[in-house]
Design a protein around this motif. Sequence first.
Motif, mmCIF file in Angstrom:
data_model
loop_
_atom_site.group_PDB
_atom_site.id
_atom_site.type_symbol
_atom_site.label_atom_id
_atom_site.label_comp_id
_atom_site.label_asym_id
_atom_site.label_seq_id
_atom_site.Cartn_x
_atom_site.Cartn_y
_atom_site.Cartn_z
ATOM 1 N N LEU A 172 -17.996 45.472 -17.736
ATOM 2 C CA LEU A 172 -17.645 44.945 -16.427
ATOM 3 C C LEU A 172 -16.332 45.577 -15.991
ATOM 4 O O LEU A 172 -15.322 45.478 -16.688
ATOM 5 C CB LEU A 172 -17.502 43.422 -16.489
ATOM 6 N N ARG A 173 -16.357 46.216 -14.810
ATOM 7 C CA ARG A 173 -15.189 46.972 -14.368
ATOM 8 C C ARG A 173 -14.491 46.355 -13.167
ATOM 9 O O ARG A 173 -13.363 46.716 -12.859
ATOM 10 C CB ARG A 173 -15.593 48.412 -14.032
ATOM 11 N N TRP A 174 -15.176 45.455 -12.448
ATOM 12 C CA TRP A 174 -14.592 44.912 -11.223
ATOM 13 C C TRP A 174 -14.912 43.436 -11.112
ATOM 14 O O TRP A 174 -16.032 43.005 -11.379
ATOM 15 C CB TRP A 174 -15.134 45.657 -10.002
ATOM 16 N N GLY A 175 -13.919 42.668 -10.723
ATOM 17 C CA GLY A 175 -14.105 41.248 -10.475
ATOM 18 C C GLY A 175 -13.295 40.832 -9.261
ATOM 19 O O GLY A 175 -12.398 41.551 -8.811
ATOM 20 N N MET A 176 -13.610 39.653 -8.737
ATOM 21 C CA MET A 176 -12.924 39.174 -7.542
ATOM 22 C C MET A 176 -12.749 37.679 -7.616
ATOM 23 O O MET A 176 -13.695 36.947 -7.926
ATOM 24 C CB MET A 176 -13.705 39.544 -6.279
ATOM 25 N N ASP A 177 -11.535 37.217 -7.350
ATOM 26 C CA ASP A 177 -11.242 35.793 -7.264
ATOM 27 C C ASP A 177 -11.170 35.389 -5.792
ATOM 28 O O ASP A 177 -11.104 36.232 -4.902
ATOM 29 C CB ASP A 177 -9.925 35.472 -7.963
ATOM 30 N N ALA A 178 -11.137 34.076 -5.564
ATOM 31 C CA ALA A 178 -11.058 33.592 -4.183
ATOM 32 C C ALA A 178 -9.826 34.129 -3.475
ATOM 33 O O ALA A 178 -9.866 34.443 -2.277
ATOM 34 C CB ALA A 178 -11.065 32.066 -4.172
ATOM 35 N N ALA A 179 -8.732 34.268 -4.209
ATOM 36 C CA ALA A 179 -7.502 34.759 -3.592
ATOM 37 C C ALA A 179 -7.602 36.217 -3.164
ATOM 38 O O ALA A 179 -6.810 36.673 -2.336
ATOM 39 C CB ALA A 179 -6.333 34.587 -4.561
ATOM 40 N N ASP A 180 -8.578 36.947 -3.727
ATOM 41 C CA ASP A 180 -8.742 38.359 -3.368
ATOM 42 C C ASP A 180 -9.549 38.542 -2.086
ATOM 43 O O ASP A 180 -9.538 39.635 -1.503
ATOM 44 C CB ASP A 180 -9.450 39.117 -4.497
ATOM 45 N N ARG A 181 -10.247 37.498 -1.671
ATOM 46 C CA ARG A 181 -11.195 37.661 -0.565
ATOM 47 C C ARG A 181 -10.520 38.092 0.744
ATOM 48 O O ARG A 181 -11.041 38.980 1.431
ATOM 49 C CB ARG A 181 -11.985 36.357 -0.384
ATOM 50 N N PRO A 182 -9.383 37.510 1.130
ATOM 51 C CA PRO A 182 -8.770 37.977 2.389
ATOM 52 C C PRO A 182 -8.414 39.457 2.376
ATOM 53 O O PRO A 182 -8.455 40.115 3.418
ATOM 54 C CB PRO A 182 -7.513 37.098 2.510
ATOM 55 N N GLY A 183 -8.086 39.994 1.205
ATOM 56 C CA GLY A 183 -7.724 41.396 1.135
ATOM 57 C C GLY A 183 -8.878 42.353 1.327
ATOM 58 O O GLY A 183 -8.655 43.553 1.564
#
Length: 258
Positions: A172-183
């Motif tokens: 797994l190379r990429w993940g996203m948290d809720a805080a990353d969504r606006p970016g």
Amino acid sequence: MTGTDASAAGTDSRVTGTSAPPTSTARRLDTAVRAYVRRHPWATVVALGEGLGSTAFWRLDNGRLHWLAVQSPETAAVRRMLLPDGPRRRTLACPVTDFGWLDAVRSPERGVVVTARGLLMFLRPPEVRALFAACAERLPGGALVFDAVPRWCAGRDRPRTDARTALDLPPLRWGMDAADRPGVAGAHPNIVAVREVPPPGRGPLAGRLARWRRHVPLLHTPARSVTEIRFGGLGTAAGPGPGGAPADPDRAAGRRSR
């Protein structure tokens, strides 16, 4: 197995005669695609890395949409043998990261919604951002719906084995948290909205509990989030769709959807 093949294990239930209910992630993806197709009934659904086990076309078909499954060449060859192309459903052999598949979308002015289930976490962060930007640039008025693992799951450079299929999977190379969504909106100026797709049929409390679970990595199997990105431009660029189908009013007025 490459990242584009990560979701390709298994055989389509229409071929085997079995029928497995869609997972929670699949239901959320379905919810977002159905909403888009209601606004653009002649749209094309582009399923990136769909593999052989998906029945999404038959779950979502409204009798008018077109379906383009983008696969690695090896998976595409097998898929065409099991599921020959039809008048509104076809398979394209193309790596998802070279964006040649964008040229294969017919009548993009009718609307395009791209799905990426079980795929982006196997790509490198620059590849994910490039995908967002390419779709925003080439698919005005379209949308991209994808699932993601929490960020703490990514960056572990070791192969894994799928417990269901016993096949080796890439790290797994990429993940996203809720805080990353606006970016995410910073990937391209034509990204006009980024939102989480909540689990269907659940209240706000269940959604909060699901978000809390993502921050306790030792207590649960990693929960995938589902995100929808919308691109601006269809309402002003193409006008009403075939048969008088109305354009998305948010796109036409240039407003951001929430």
